[in-house]
Design a protein around this motif. Structure first.
Motif, PDB file in Angstrom:
ATOM      1  N   LEU A  58       0.839  -1.196   0.000  1.00  0.00           N
ATOM      2  CA  LEU A  58       0.000   0.000   0.000  1.00  0.00           C
ATOM      3  C   LEU A  58       0.876   1.248   0.000  1.00  0.00           C
ATOM      4  O   LEU A  58       2.069   1.196   0.346  1.00  0.00           O
ATOM      5  CB  LEU A  58      -0.930  -0.014   1.216  1.00  0.00           C
ATOM      6  N   ASN A  59       0.292   2.372  -0.366  1.00  0.00           N
ATOM      7  CA  ASN A  59       1.038   3.629  -0.470  1.00  0.00           C
ATOM      8  C   ASN A  59       1.478   4.160   0.895  1.00  0.00           C
ATOM      9  O   ASN A  59       0.850   3.870   1.905  1.00  0.00           O
ATOM     10  CB  ASN A  59       0.166   4.699  -1.139  1.00  0.00           C
ATOM     11  N   ASP A  60       2.500   4.983   0.864  1.00  0.00           N
ATOM     12  CA  ASP A  60       3.001   5.571   2.110  1.00  0.00           C
ATOM     13  C   ASP A  60       1.963   6.459   2.791  1.00  0.00           C
ATOM     14  O   ASP A  60       1.998   6.646   4.009  1.00  0.00           O
ATOM     15  CB  ASP A  60       4.252   6.413   1.834  1.00  0.00           C
ATOM     16  N   HIS A  61       1.043   7.023   2.024  1.00  0.00           N
ATOM     17  CA  HIS A  61       0.054   7.927   2.634  1.00  0.00           C
ATOM     18  C   HIS A  61      -1.048   7.160   3.371  1.00  0.00           C
ATOM     19  O   HIS A  61      -1.888   7.766   4.048  1.00  0.00           O
ATOM     20  CB  HIS A  61      -0.566   8.866   1.594  1.00  0.00           C
ATOM     21  N   CYS A  62      -1.039   5.844   3.254  1.00  0.00           N
ATOM     22  CA  CYS A  62      -2.073   5.029   3.916  1.00  0.00           C
ATOM     23  C   CYS A  62      -1.669   4.781   5.368  1.00  0.00           C
ATOM     24  O   CYS A  62      -0.656   4.128   5.636  1.00  0.00           O
ATOM     25  CB  CYS A  62      -2.248   3.707   3.163  1.00  0.00           C
ATOM     26  N   SER A  63      -2.447   5.301   6.303  1.00  0.00           N
ATOM     27  CA  SER A  63      -2.133   5.097   7.723  1.00  0.00           C
ATOM     28  C   SER A  63      -2.536   3.688   8.143  1.00  0.00           C
ATOM     29  O   SER A  63      -3.431   3.083   7.539  1.00  0.00           O
ATOM     30  CB  SER A  63      -2.847   6.144   8.581  1.00  0.00           C
ATOM     31  N   ALA A  64      -1.867   3.177   9.163  1.00  0.00           N
ATOM     32  CA  ALA A  64      -2.125   1.798   9.594  1.00  0.00           C
ATOM     33  C   ALA A  64      -1.881   1.682  11.090  1.00  0.00           C
ATOM     34  O   ALA A  64      -0.849   2.135  11.593  1.00  0.00           O
ATOM     35  CB  ALA A  64      -1.208   0.824   8.851  1.00  0.00           C
ATOM     36  N   PHE A  65      -2.844   1.099  11.767  1.00  0.00           N
ATOM     37  CA  PHE A  65      -2.635   0.824  13.198  1.00  0.00           C
ATOM     38  C   PHE A  65      -3.494  -0.347  13.628  1.00  0.00           C
ATOM     39  O   PHE A  65      -4.445  -0.724  12.938  1.00  0.00           O
ATOM     40  CB  PHE A  65      -2.905   2.069  14.057  1.00  0.00           C
ATOM     41  N   ASP A  66      -3.108  -0.950  14.757  1.00  0.00           N
ATOM     42  CA  ASP A  66      -3.840  -2.096  15.313  1.00  0.00           C
ATOM     43  C   ASP A  66      -4.758  -1.622  16.433  1.00  0.00           C
ATOM     44  O   ASP A  66      -4.477  -0.617  17.094  1.00  0.00           O
ATOM     45  CB  ASP A  66      -2.873  -3.120  15.931  1.00  0.00           C
ATOM     46  N   ILE A  67      -5.818  -2.371  16.649  1.00  0.00           N
ATOM     47  CA  ILE A  67      -6.593  -2.189  17.880  1.00  0.00           C
ATOM     48  C   ILE A  67      -6.670  -3.542  18.581  1.00  0.00           C
ATOM     49  O   ILE A  67      -6.785  -4.583  17.939  1.00  0.00           O
ATOM     50  CB  ILE A  67      -8.000  -1.601  17.637  1.00  0.00           C
ATOM     51  N   SER A  68      -6.567  -3.499  19.912  1.00  0.00           N
ATOM     52  CA  SER A  68      -6.566  -4.719  20.705  1.00  0.00           C
ATOM     53  C   SER A  68      -7.936  -4.921  21.336  1.00  0.00           C
ATOM     54  O   SER A  68      -8.258  -4.312  22.364  1.00  0.00           O
ATOM     55  CB  SER A  68      -5.494  -4.628  21.795  1.00  0.00           C
ATOM     56  N   LEU A  69      -8.746  -5.728  20.682  1.00  0.00           N
ATOM     57  CA  LEU A  69     -10.052  -6.097  21.216  1.00  0.00           C
ATOM     58  C   LEU A  69     -10.364  -7.507  20.763  1.00  0.00           C
ATOM     59  O   LEU A  69      -9.862  -7.967  19.737  1.00  0.00           O
ATOM     60  CB  LEU A  69     -11.144  -5.140  20.716  1.00  0.00           C
ATOM     61  N   GLY A  70     -11.203  -8.186  21.515  1.00  0.00           N
ATOM     62  CA  GLY A  70     -11.595  -9.548  21.152  1.00  0.00           C
ATOM     63  C   GLY A  70     -12.919  -9.564  20.406  1.00  0.00           C
ATOM     64  O   GLY A  70     -13.059  -8.977  19.332  1.00  0.00           O
ATOM     65  N   CYS A  71     -13.917 -10.189  21.012  1.00  0.00           N
ATOM     66  CA  CYS A  71     -15.175 -10.457  20.300  1.00  0.00           C
ATOM     67  C   CYS A  71     -16.026  -9.222  20.077  1.00  0.00           C
ATOM     68  O   CYS A  71     -16.963  -9.253  19.273  1.00  0.00           O
ATOM     69  CB  CYS A  71     -15.958 -11.520  21.060  1.00  0.00           C
ATOM     70  N   SER A  72     -15.731  -8.115  20.751  1.00  0.00           N
ATOM     71  CA  SER A  72     -16.446  -6.864  20.476  1.00  0.00           C
ATOM     72  C   SER A  72     -15.742  -6.061  19.391  1.00  0.00           C
ATOM     73  O   SER A  72     -16.192  -4.967  19.023  1.00  0.00           O
ATOM     74  CB  SER A  72     -16.536  -6.016  21.758  1.00  0.00           C
ATOM     75  N   GLY A  73     -14.637  -6.593  18.868  1.00  0.00           N
ATOM     76  CA  GLY A  73     -13.727  -5.828  18.019  1.00  0.00           C
ATOM     77  C   GLY A  73     -14.311  -5.289  16.734  1.00  0.00           C
ATOM     78  O   GLY A  73     -13.967  -4.171  16.323  1.00  0.00           O
ATOM     79  N   PHE A  74     -15.190  -6.045  16.083  1.00  0.00           N
ATOM     80  CA  PHE A  74     -15.718  -5.551  14.808  1.00  0.00           C
ATOM     81  C   PHE A  74     -16.599  -4.326  15.026  1.00  0.00           C
ATOM     82  O   PHE A  74     -16.504  -3.341  14.288  1.00  0.00           O
ATOM     83  CB  PHE A  74     -16.502  -6.636  14.066  1.00  0.00           C
ATOM     84  N   VAL A  75     -17.440  -4.367  16.055  1.00  0.00           N
ATOM     85  CA  VAL A  75     -18.335  -3.231  16.310  1.00  0.00           C
ATOM     86  C   VAL A  75     -17.520  -2.006  16.726  1.00  0.00           C
ATOM     87  O   VAL A  75     -17.705  -0.911  16.189  1.00  0.00           O
ATOM     88  CB  VAL A  75     -19.383  -3.592  17.383  1.00  0.00           C
ATOM     89  N   TYR A  76     -16.611  -2.194  17.663  1.00  0.00           N
ATOM     90  CA  TYR A  76     -15.725  -1.095  18.047  1.00  0.00           C
ATOM     91  C   TYR A  76     -14.931  -0.601  16.825  1.00  0.00           C
ATOM     92  O   TYR A  76     -14.792   0.598  16.601  1.00  0.00           O
ATOM     93  CB  TYR A  76     -14.722  -1.572  19.109  1.00  0.00           C
TER      94      TYR A  76
END
Lengths: 77, 310
Positions: free
Chosen positions: B100-118
């Motif tokens: 992906l391009n350099d302008h595309c930001s990327a980060f992780d979120i740490s959640l389990g089964c509620s993760g998709f909604v959050y």
């Protein structure tokens, strides 16, 4: 105010975990008549909500029949 | 309005057949079918990393919808089982693998089964605030990395999988207001043990939490969205187990045909469980409640409304 076996039967009935709780005696082992661990969890959740008490995990395993449940709850109230 | 344009999914080919493990775990087939509900659980190959699962879900997404990858403004990976030890963040690894391009930001979120909604709430807010046009929310939490295969509390339930949800302004689904929550005092109900890095779950705590907190959360969320529960066509709830879905259905007071259970052949895929179902949802559904709940204890719900697209 003491809890009775009939009250526990009503809660078992509302839990829908067995078709007819009136047919089980007070000393029938609930596990031995096919009530599995998840049904037991549901029953204790209903009891906790009904009597506004907390049943710790360590106590659950020994509450295997209606008599034991009645005695336990009366000791908590 | 930013919303869901398409969902790519990936289930590894590997399966553990739970029907062959009944004697080992001392359970009968009725319990497996009616209580846990997972007849099989999906399992990744040992050399597949979390980022690889994301890449596979992305490949599926590309097959479903045309978009220019250079126009992706952000990616988020929701996982608690990242590549290696989580450093670097898995989203950076995915970003690299997808070139992906350099302008595309990327980060992780740490959640389990509620993760998709959050995650949906987070990525929509992030995109709208930053004026982004395209973003992808990945979910990939391969619990096989941390499961003791002899622990029936978890081994019969959890499966590996990943999803890639494309967000943009040509949305098929638009989310309403979210209602999110946490009860940190219950954080030990599902956890990784320090001593051996193996997953353990207190099934009773999780069941009690799920069947009491989630219906209240959904009912409050519907009020927040000025929607009557009878207007909802379908409920896509986290696929904790068939039994939890059954109890939630009863406690919500809705018809069982409105509440889906679809995880028989692959298991509880944690934050991927909801998008896995959304992807193959019948076109007739126009208003869908989604609700995730689990690790944390954490929960969240919203209502999705289908848009008419050209």
């Amino acid at each position: 105010m003491q809890v009775t076996a009939e009250e526990i039967r009503k809660i078992i009935s509302s839990s829908k975990i067995i078709p007819d709780p009136s047919k089980i005696s007070d000393d029938t082992n609930l596990h031995e008549i096919g009530i599995d661990s998840l049904d037991i969890f549901t029953l204790y959740l209903k009891i906790e909500e009904h009597f506004n008490i907390k049943i710790p995990d360590d106590d659950v395993d020994r509450l295997t029949d209606i008599n034991l449940i009645v005695t336990y709850i009366n000791s908590k109230l | 309005m930013i919303g869901i344009e398409a969902i790519g999914t990936y289930l590894p080919m590997g399966r553990v057949d739970n029907t062959t493990r009944l004697d080992f775990f001392g359970i009968d087939k009725k319990f497996l079918e009616e209580k846990t509900g997972m007849l099989k659980v999906a399992i990744k190959s040992p050399n597949e990393e979390t980022s690889d699962l994301c890449v596979q879900a992305y490949s599926n997404l590309r097959e479903l919808i045309e978009f220019n990858s250079s126009h992706i403004d952000c990616i988020i990976v929701c996982t608690q089982n990242p590549d290696s030890y989580g450093l670097p963040h898995t989203s950076a690894v995915v970003h690299g693998k997808l070139k992906l391009n350099d302008h595309c930001s990327a980060f992780d979120i740490s959640l389990g089964c509620s993760g998709f909604v959050y995650g949906l709430s987070i990525i929509q807010s992030f995109m709208q605030f930053n004026d982004f046009r395209k973003g992808i929310l990945f979910t990939a939490d391969p619990y096989s990395k941390v499961i003791d295969p002899n622990d029936k509390n978890v081994s019969l339930l959890f499966g590996d999988g990943a999803t890639a949800t494309l967000l943009g302004d040509d949305a098929e689904w638009t989310a309403g207001k979210f209602l999110l929550g946490t009860r940190g005092t219950g954080n030990d109900a599902i956890r990784i043990r320090d001593e051996d890095r193996i997953l353990e779950m207190n099934g009773r705590s999780v069941l009690s939490f799920s069947v009491t907190t989630v219906p209240d959360n959904i009912n409050e969320m519907l009020i927040k969205n000025d929607t009557d529960i009878n207007e909802v066509d379908c409920f896509v709830l986290h696929q904790g187990s068939r039994y939890i879905i059954k109890l939630l259905t009863e406690n919500l007071g809705v018809s069982s045909d409105k509440v889906l259970f679809c995880a028989e052949d692959y298991g509880n895929t944690v934050s991927s469980s909801i998008p896995m179902i959304l992807k193959r949802l019948d076109q007739k559904y126009k208003k869908v409640v989604i609700a995730g709940f689990g690790v944390g204890l954490s929960w969240g719900s919203t209502i999705l409304t289908k848009n008419i697209r050209d």
